[in-house]
Structure formats: structure tokens, C-alpha cells
Enzyme design. Sequence first.
Site, PDB file in Angstrom:
ATOM      1  N   GLY A 231       0.821  -1.201   0.000  1.00 23.53           N
ATOM      2  CA  GLY A 231       0.000   0.000   0.000  1.00 23.53           C
ATOM      3  C   GLY A 231       0.854   1.250   0.000  1.00 23.53           C
ATOM      4  O   GLY A 231       2.001   1.239  -0.459  1.00 23.53           O
ATOM      5  N   SER A 232       0.319   2.316   0.542  1.00 21.72           N
ATOM      6  CA  SER A 232       0.983   3.620   0.460  1.00 21.72           C
ATOM      7  C   SER A 232       2.155   3.727   1.426  1.00 21.72           C
ATOM      8  O   SER A 232       2.195   3.062   2.466  1.00 21.72           O
ATOM      9  CB  SER A 232      -0.017   4.734   0.763  1.00 21.72           C
ATOM     10  OG  SER A 232      -0.336   4.755   2.142  1.00 21.72           O
ATOM     11  N   THR A 233       3.095   4.598   1.087  1.00 25.09           N
ATOM     12  CA  THR A 233       4.246   4.838   1.951  1.00 25.09           C
ATOM     13  C   THR A 233       3.808   5.387   3.300  1.00 25.09           C
ATOM     14  O   THR A 233       4.319   4.968   4.343  1.00 25.09           O
ATOM     15  CB  THR A 233       5.226   5.799   1.262  1.00 25.09           C
ATOM     16  OG1 THR A 233       5.743   5.171   0.074  1.00 25.09           O
ATOM     17  CG2 THR A 233       6.385   6.161   2.179  1.00 25.09           C
TER      18      THR A 233
ATOM     19  N   THR B 231       1.031   4.970   4.989  1.00 27.49           N
ATOM     20  CA  THR B 231       0.477   3.917   5.839  1.00 27.49           C
ATOM     21  C   THR B 231       1.572   2.963   6.293  1.00 27.49           C
ATOM     22  O   THR B 231       1.583   2.523   7.451  1.00 27.49           O
ATOM     23  CB  THR B 231      -0.624   3.148   5.093  1.00 27.49           C
ATOM     24  OG1 THR B 231      -1.634   4.067   4.690  1.00 27.49           O
ATOM     25  CG2 THR B 231      -1.243   2.082   5.976  1.00 27.49           C
ATOM     26  N   GLY B 232       2.506   2.641   5.414  1.00 34.47           N
ATOM     27  CA  GLY B 232       3.625   1.792   5.800  1.00 34.47           C
ATOM     28  C   GLY B 232       4.448   2.383   6.920  1.00 34.47           C
ATOM     29  O   GLY B 232       4.902   1.663   7.827  1.00 34.47           O
TER      30      GLY B 232
ATOM     31  N   GLU C 281       5.746  -3.299   0.935  1.00 35.17           N
ATOM     32  CA  GLU C 281       5.831  -2.952  -0.493  1.00 35.17           C
ATOM     33  C   GLU C 281       4.969  -1.715  -0.676  1.00 35.17           C
ATOM     34  O   GLU C 281       3.750  -1.789  -0.699  1.00 35.17           O
ATOM     35  CB  GLU C 281       5.347  -4.121  -1.348  1.00 35.17           C
ATOM     36  CG  GLU C 281       5.783  -4.028  -2.793  1.00 35.17           C
ATOM     37  CD  GLU C 281       4.739  -3.410  -3.693  1.00 35.17           C
ATOM     38  OE1 GLU C 281       4.680  -2.163  -3.754  1.00 35.17           O
ATOM     39  OE2 GLU C 281       3.982  -4.161  -4.311  1.00 35.17           O
TER      40      GLU C 281
ATOM     41  N   CYS D 153       1.390  -0.896  -8.561  1.00 31.93           N
ATOM     42  CA  CYS D 153       2.524  -0.257  -7.882  1.00 31.93           C
ATOM     43  C   CYS D 153       3.716  -0.078  -8.810  1.00 31.93           C
ATOM     44  O   CYS D 153       4.384   0.952  -8.781  1.00 31.93           O
ATOM     45  CB  CYS D 153       2.929  -1.089  -6.662  1.00 31.93           C
ATOM     46  SG  CYS D 153       1.681  -1.149  -5.367  1.00 31.93           S
TER      47      CYS D 153
END
Length: 470
Positions: A221-223, A225-226, A243, A277
Site C-alpha cells: 500500500g501507500s508509503t 500507511t507503511g 511494499e 505499484c
Amino acid sequence: MSDAIQLTINGHSVAGAAGQFDVINPATELTVAQAPLASVAQLDEAVAAAGAAFKTWQHSSHENRQTLIRQIADKIEQHGDELAEIIVQEQGKPLFLANMEVQGALAWARYTADLDIPVEVIEDSPNKRIENHRKPLGVVASITPWNWPLMIAIWHIIPALRSGNTVVCKPSGLTPLNTLRLVELMNEVLPAGVVNIVTGEAEIGNAISAHKDIQKVVFTGSTATGQRIMESAAGNLKRLTLELGGNDAAIVLPDSDIDAIAEGLFQTAFLNMGQTCACLKRLYVHESQYQAVCDKLVELAQAQTVGDGMADTTTFGPVQNANQLKIVSELVSDAAANGGKVLCGGEALSGDGYFYPPTIVANVSNGTRLVDEEQFGPALPVIAYSEVDDAIRMANDCSVGLGGSVWGKDLDAAQAIAAQLECGTVWINGHAEVLPHAPFGGCKMSGFGVEFGLDGLLEYTVPQIININK
């Protein structure tokens, strides 16, 4: 589609304790079905069930796990048409692409089932033998996105099972239906508690990343959220595979045969309507071929049939959700307002559905939002360069580094340029190709850890050294 869609916890179908929520078809903006909404207490139940199942599952033989995963693949194949139709209804992609996603899920499941987990012999001398064994971690949480909901769930769950872990899965709230059905099918094969599924958004996601009884989170998912997951995971030093976002650059070298590569450039830029992605998201073309590339991309874009993914004639589906449609629209409008030339597309289609045609934007450069920010949708900026060193510099002028590509006839020259790109995977004369036997992951703000192949499988294990004195 049935209204009685439920969670699966400890092998049982259960209603969402927090109620239900609507799942929207992006082609019609109508409700496909209502999905169950899990409570945090139900997440705790799912984690406890996975923890209890792990006590025996971790000691199951490799042969038994392989057999059960092959049976899961058989279930997917038997229900392939059903799963593909669910994907189209909740995700929007054309049916041919949903069928491709089902086939990809099958390929990954079967390849991973066949992988062996080796014992590495570090020393074997007259007086000593040292072996490196790989042991499962425990309960693994999988958090999946909305773009490839079935295939990415398989990417997360199957290697976790193969290596002896148990799983709690949380799909995107935008596309939960096919994953809920997938886990139902898995539970027709697996012991109770080995794979569980809960639904929800921020509250459930936050509870997963902070949960003391979850040993690993694998997230796509998104940076942003990571980063939040990484912060929350510190409490019990969870293992992480992240990822995250990508803004992949491609460099077309001046010796390229434009007619030969144009289709590849277009298809890898607009795969899944650009919602992948590792799509080609920034295209750098030598000034001598710039106009020819733009013309060919426009020709290919205008040949697409935009529409509902269930229609036989559709080649290009909707953007998955209203928020993503807004992001794409804003980035293209900003580019046009700052000197960019929209060669085709450029506006959402009127009527129902989140439809945005394939859009080519010329006369832009680094510093334009459409170039600098990941669009994750059907809009491709094309940037001219005069010297290859400038193209490399512009490609690397980015905080993320998932994939990249170099296109040209001279493979030695292309490989020399590829080695200078700051990304986890570089393709030559291709892009966005992920394979079950080739490790895949990013660098910089695109995350860390890899998926696929033996390297990806071992991410779900911890080494145990056996040091034997003879």
C-alpha cells in the site's frame, strides 16, 4: 451476490460485530453487496485462533503443507469464474484482466507450494557440524490493497502457510468481497484457525500493527500507511515486509525502434488502468524521438474502449474509487495549468462510474506534480531529455524506488544505464513484469523486504542455528 457475506474466524463464518458496509461497483457507483465490519474484539479472536492453530501447524510436515496449498490452488481454479466476476464488480477491471489475476494467483500458489526450504550447512568438519534451520514466526497479518485484491492476498498468505505460519488477513474495505470468498475456500481445506479474515479500515489496521500477538505484518500500500505500521510495530519488534508506493521511471534510448516498443510502453504504463505499484509512471524519451513516441501512445490510447469491465468490448475499465479519480484529475489539471499539453484524455467521463480515459501529457518535466507524485491512475507524463545522464538524474530524483526500465537495442548500453537506476527491479525492454520465482521489492521510500521466490519465502521465517559438537 449473496447478502450473507461473513467473516471467517477459527474456521467459522461469523457476522461482523461492528455492522456492515457497502461495497461499491466503480463502473456504476451502485452497491454490489454489503460486507461484514469486524470489531477489534473480533480481531483479537482471530489472532487468538491463529495463535492456537500455530501450535500444531508449525509442526506439520512440509509435505502436508504442500499438499494443502495445492488443494487451495485447485479450489481457486474450480471457482475461477466466480472469483473473476467478483473482482470486476468490486474493483472495476475488465473481465479478461480479472481472469488474468485469477491465473496469476494460481501460478503463485502452485509455484510457492513446490518450493523447498533448505537447511544450510555452515560447517561440517571432523569435530563440528553447524546447520542453519528456518523456523516459522507465528501469527502473520496480511494487509492488502484494492488494485489486485485476489493476487496480492495470495502473495501474502501462501508463503506464510508454506513456511508454517498462521494468518489473519485484512483486505481493503474497497475490495473485500473476493478475499472473503477466497478465505472461505481456503477453510474448506485447512485446519480451523490457520487462515482467518477480518475487515475494517483505520481502527482494525492500527490494532493489527500494534497487536502484541502478531509476529509479522506484510503490507502492500501507500508509503504513509507503511510508515505508521512501522511505528506501531515497534512494541513487540514485529517483522515487516513493506511494499509501498512507487513512481517508476522508464528511459527510452535514442536507438530504440519506436514501432516495436510502443505497445509495451503503453500496456505497462496503463496496466490495470495505471493502478499497479510497479506501473511505468514517468516516461523519459530522447528529444529526437519524443514526438514519435507521443504520437504512437496517443494512437494506442484512443484505440481503447472505456467501459464496464463486464462488457465484452471493454478494454479499459474505471478508476477504482472516487478519491483516486480526484487525485488523477487534480494532477492532470495541475500539469495543464503549468504548461503541460494534454494530448488525449484529460477529463473524467460524464455519467455514472469513475471513468477516466487513458491520458498522455507532454511538455512536462521534473518539478511538475504529475511527474513528481505517484498518480496511480490512467495518466502518463512524457518528458524529453537531450543527454542520457540527464535522464538518469531525473529518473533518480525521486524519494521512492520500486521499479524502473531502460528501452533500447544495445543491451550492453541499456544494462549499464540500468545499473545506475535507484530502484529494486530494473527491466530492460519491458516493465511491470513480476514473476513467482524472481524476488521483488523496493528501496528508498518504497519499503523493504522482498516477495516471491525462495528469498521472499524466507522472509516469513527466523533462522535457528544448530551447533553440534561431535
